[in-house]
Design an enzyme around this catalytic site. Structure first.
Site, short mmCIF file in Angstrom:
data_model
loop_
_atom_site.label_atom_id
_atom_site.label_comp_id
_atom_site.label_asym_id
_atom_site.label_seq_id
_atom_site.Cartn_x
_atom_site.Cartn_y
_atom_site.Cartn_z
CB CYS A 185 -0.96 -0.01 1.20
SG CYS A 185 -0.27 0.23 2.77
CG ASP A 186 4.17 1.21 2.55
OD1 ASP A 186 3.43 0.27 2.64
OD2 ASP A 186 5.13 1.47 3.37
CB SER A 187 3.48 0.91 -4.28
OG SER A 187 2.36 0.40 -4.26
#
Length: 398
Positions: A185-187
């Site tokens: 999800c950080d991406s």
């Protein structure tokens, strides 16, 4: 998980008591977590001293633009003085650069922008790798914002070449065992805003097509439609907290909210997928308002806050930034969210030290983990500067 002495008690009794809380909290850190902190510190991402000195007493908790500006300069100048010799192209730095670019515009403070231009020159406006993953694409956000200001093709062309190569390559992760390009999800903070900015720089809709298709794949895998939160990656879909509830990491969800805001800012108004992004931001905002702590901040584990005594600043700042951006762009109701934002900003200022250090920033990782009250890392400062910039806009336009 871990328990320690209440942060409120630490603030009331001073630095010596805060140090005790740090010792209690870190007593539960695993050898792997301690090694990770040491590695982050050795790479100059930040540090976590046992004695960071006293907390700041010269900052107002007011949302007046001048008061917010003072806090931004205090934290931003401290970080710049410490970090500039080590500026690099890793995502921990590009998140900081995003904050400096926003602060330069908000504060009309050219030294921050000048420093960013020097970063670009240092690396010849190149990304960190060929066919870069989302983390290594993230530098393109600053490069492209500089291009949109300066219109120097040299600032844009290296990033454009890499994005074009990614479009032409198979749309799968180069990491073994991962099928999606944006599998964590950080991406969604690191990459999508680059693609949206490249569209703004070129007018080529192919960049938006790629962005929409890959975001949807990640959303279909990681978005929890009941909780309105994102799992960090597929391995966390069944992970739980000590209380048995699902594990949703504050910073990971802050990355997504920040990515939504920074993508929507440059997304075409007529993009068919725009409603999806707007809806997710609205739903995440409502959920975060429900989960806000009494001190205005969010703990690392969003659904088991009683198990985390220290608030986590990078997640809290990213959430605050996104809420303020949503208000400023008419997606979120000012009457509902301004009080949430005000409590969050006030809470963050309680963790600024006299020298400008911003504390309570969890080290790099993928899930909630122990950290010291003094812990300060670049990406958290970038998020703080983004939040302050949007709050200043929100208050100027009241």
């Amino acid at each position: 998980m871990y328990r320690g002495i209440s942060i409120c008690l630490c603030l009331a009794l001073g630095t010596s008591m805060a140090a005790t809380a740090q010792q209690v909290t870190m007593a539960n850190a695993t050898p792997q977590q301690l090694a990770g902190i040491a590695k982050d510190n050795s790479r100059h991402f930040g540090d976590d001293p046992d004695n960071p000195g006293p907390l700041a007493k010269d900052l107002s908790h007011s949302l007046k633009p001048a008061a917010v500006a003072k806090a931004m300069r205090k934290v931003g100048d401290w970080q710049m003085a410490r970090a500039e010799p080590y500026f690099d192209r890793i995502w921990t730095w590009s998140a900081l650069y995003a904050g400096y670019m926003a602060a330069a515009d908000s504060l009309h403070y050219t030294p921050y922008r000048d420093a960013m231009q020097q970063v670009g020159k240092k690396f010849d406006w190149q990304l960190r790798s060929h066919l870069p993953d989302a983390d290594d694409q993230s530098m393109g956000q600053m490069y492209l914002e500089m291009y949109l200001l300066k219109k120097d093709p040299g600032m844009m062309k290296p990033t454009q070449a890499e994005l074009d190569a990614l479009i032409a390559a198979p749309h799968i992760s180069r990491r073994p065992g991962k099928k999606l390009v944006w599998w964590w999800c950080d991406s969604l903070f690191m990459a999508p805003p680059v693609w949206a900015r490249m569209y703004a720089a070129t007018g080529d809709h192919n960049y938006i097509t790629y962005l929409d298709e890959e975001w949807l794949k990640t959303s279909n895998l990681l978005w929890d439609k009941q909780e309105h939160l994102y799992a960090r990656d597929a391995t966390y879909l069944t992970r739980t907290e000590a209380n048995g509830k699902k594990m949703f990491w504050a910073r990971g969800n802050g990355w997504v909210m920040g990515g939504l805001a920074r993508t929507l800012e440059y997304l075409p108004k007529d993009d068919p997928s725009r409603a999806m992004y707007e809806t997710q931001l609205k739903e995440m905002a409502a959920r975060m308002a429900q989960l806000q702590g009494k001190d205005g901040l969010w703990r690392s584990g969003l659904l088991d806050q009683a198990n985390y005594d220290l608030p986590e600043m990078s997640g809290s700042a990213l959430i605050t930034y996104s809420l303020a951006w949503g208000v400023n762009h008419g997606l979120l109701d000012r009457k509902v969210y301004r009080p949430v934002i005000a409590r969050a900003w006030s809470g963050m200022l309680d963790h600024v030290y006299a020298d400008g250090r911003l504390g309570c920033i969890q080290q790099t990782g993928a899930e909630p983990a122990p950290f010291k009250a003094s812990s300060s890392y670049t990406y958290g400062v970038g998020a703080f500067l983004l939040a302050g910039s949007e709050i200043r806009t929100m208050e100027r336009h009241r």
